[in-house]
Scaffold this motif. Sequence first.
Motif, PDB file in Angstrom:
ATOM      1  N   TYR A  17      16.415 -21.806 -37.602  1.00  0.00           N
ATOM      2  CA  TYR A  17      17.466 -22.407 -36.784  1.00  0.00           C
ATOM      3  C   TYR A  17      16.831 -23.368 -35.788  1.00  0.00           C
ATOM      4  CZ  TYR A  17      16.342 -19.099 -32.989  1.00  0.00           C
ATOM      5  OH  TYR A  17      15.705 -18.383 -32.001  1.00  0.00           O
ATOM      6  N   ALA A  19      16.881 -25.065 -31.865  1.00  0.00           N
ATOM      7  CA  ALA A  19      17.248 -24.750 -30.483  1.00  0.00           C
ATOM      8  C   ALA A  19      16.411 -25.633 -29.567  1.00  0.00           C
ATOM      9  CB  ALA A  19      16.988 -23.276 -30.194  1.00  0.00           C
ATOM     10  N   PHE A  29      12.927 -22.788 -35.118  1.00  0.00           N
ATOM     11  CA  PHE A  29      12.640 -21.390 -34.805  1.00  0.00           C
ATOM     12  C   PHE A  29      12.938 -20.520 -36.021  1.00  0.00           C
ATOM     13  CE2 PHE A  29      13.398 -23.551 -30.891  1.00  0.00           C
ATOM     14  CZ  PHE A  29      12.659 -22.900 -29.916  1.00  0.00           C
ATOM     15  N   CYS A  30      12.300 -19.343 -36.085  1.00  0.00           N
ATOM     16  CA  CYS A  30      12.572 -18.407 -37.181  1.00  0.00           C
ATOM     17  C   CYS A  30      13.577 -17.351 -36.721  1.00  0.00           C
ATOM     18  CB  CYS A  30      11.290 -17.775 -37.698  1.00  0.00           C
ATOM     19  SG  CYS A  30      10.309 -16.886 -36.479  1.00  0.00           S
ATOM     20  N   LYS A  31      14.479 -16.984 -37.625  1.00  0.00           N
ATOM     21  CA  LYS A  31      15.499 -15.977 -37.323  1.00  0.00           C
ATOM     22  C   LYS A  31      14.975 -14.552 -37.494  1.00  0.00           C
ATOM     23  CE  LYS A  31      19.607 -18.596 -38.601  1.00  0.00           C
ATOM     24  NZ  LYS A  31      20.759 -18.670 -39.506  1.00  0.00           N
ATOM     25  N   PRO A 107      10.797 -12.693 -34.635  1.00  0.00           N
ATOM     26  CA  PRO A 107      12.054 -13.447 -34.617  1.00  0.00           C
ATOM     27  C   PRO A 107      12.162 -14.275 -33.329  1.00  0.00           C
ATOM     28  CG  PRO A 107      12.454 -11.185 -35.289  1.00  0.00           C
ATOM     29  CD  PRO A 107      11.021 -11.258 -34.836  1.00  0.00           C
ATOM     30  N   ASN A 108      12.788 -15.427 -33.440  1.00  0.00           N
ATOM     31  CA  ASN A 108      13.031 -16.351 -32.325  1.00  0.00           C
ATOM     32  C   ASN A 108      11.771 -17.049 -31.821  1.00  0.00           C
ATOM     33  OD1 ASN A 108      15.837 -15.680 -32.339  1.00  0.00           O
ATOM     34  ND2 ASN A 108      15.245 -13.759 -31.358  1.00  0.00           N
ATOM     35  N   THR A 109      10.733 -17.083 -32.642  1.00  0.00           N
ATOM     36  CA  THR A 109       9.507 -17.802 -32.311  1.00  0.00           C
ATOM     37  C   THR A 109       9.648 -19.257 -32.747  1.00  0.00           C
ATOM     38  OG1 THR A 109       8.151 -15.826 -32.589  1.00  0.00           O
ATOM     39  CG2 THR A 109       7.012 -17.944 -32.747  1.00  0.00           C
ATOM     40  N   GLU A 110       9.254 -20.179 -31.870  1.00  0.00           N
ATOM     41  CA  GLU A 110       9.257 -21.585 -32.258  1.00  0.00           C
ATOM     42  C   GLU A 110       8.077 -21.839 -33.187  1.00  0.00           C
ATOM     43  OE1 GLU A 110       9.450 -26.170 -30.609  1.00  0.00           O
ATOM     44  OE2 GLU A 110       9.141 -24.561 -29.141  1.00  0.00           O
TER      45      GLU A 110
END
Length: 171
Positions: A17, A19, A29-31, A107-110
């Motif tokens: 995704y 952001a 970013f990874c989900k 998760p949520n890492t750029e």
Amino acid sequence: MAFYIKHVNKLPMNILYTAPSAISGMGLFCKRTLAYEECILSLKGDHVFHDYTPKFAKEGPNWIGIGPNEWLIPLKGSPVLLVNHSCKPNVFINQYLELVAAKPLEPNTELLLDYSSTELDPYWTMACACKNDNCRKLIKNFESLPSLLKVKYSYFIHPCFWKTSIEKEWE
């Protein structure tokens, strides 16, 4: 001697995704958790071949170097266009033109790529905004990297980068 990542299956795009990025504009970013060496996406696009010149170095800001005098122009809308530079990368582009995880990612890492790992053009430079403790401030081609960093990156990147760099060091 360098070792290279094996070719792995492609992952669906629903694992990524976009952001706002703390580094620059939007980021990718990874989900979900990504495993070490996991293929995140495959790069596709047109190839450009050209001699290195100061003028040409300014022509393709989103082109990805994939060999001596060769670049890939990612397809319009490709997620790879949102991968920001960092002097402390967590992804690389391998010899199969795949974006792969250089370490396990939460998760949520750029997703962050050292742009020097995809450029051989001696005229190419870019100001860095990564704010990492070891930030190089001015990003240049692969050959400008310190030898220890080249060795660290050699496992992940296309063999032609390592080979070209070794040949120049032995000249």
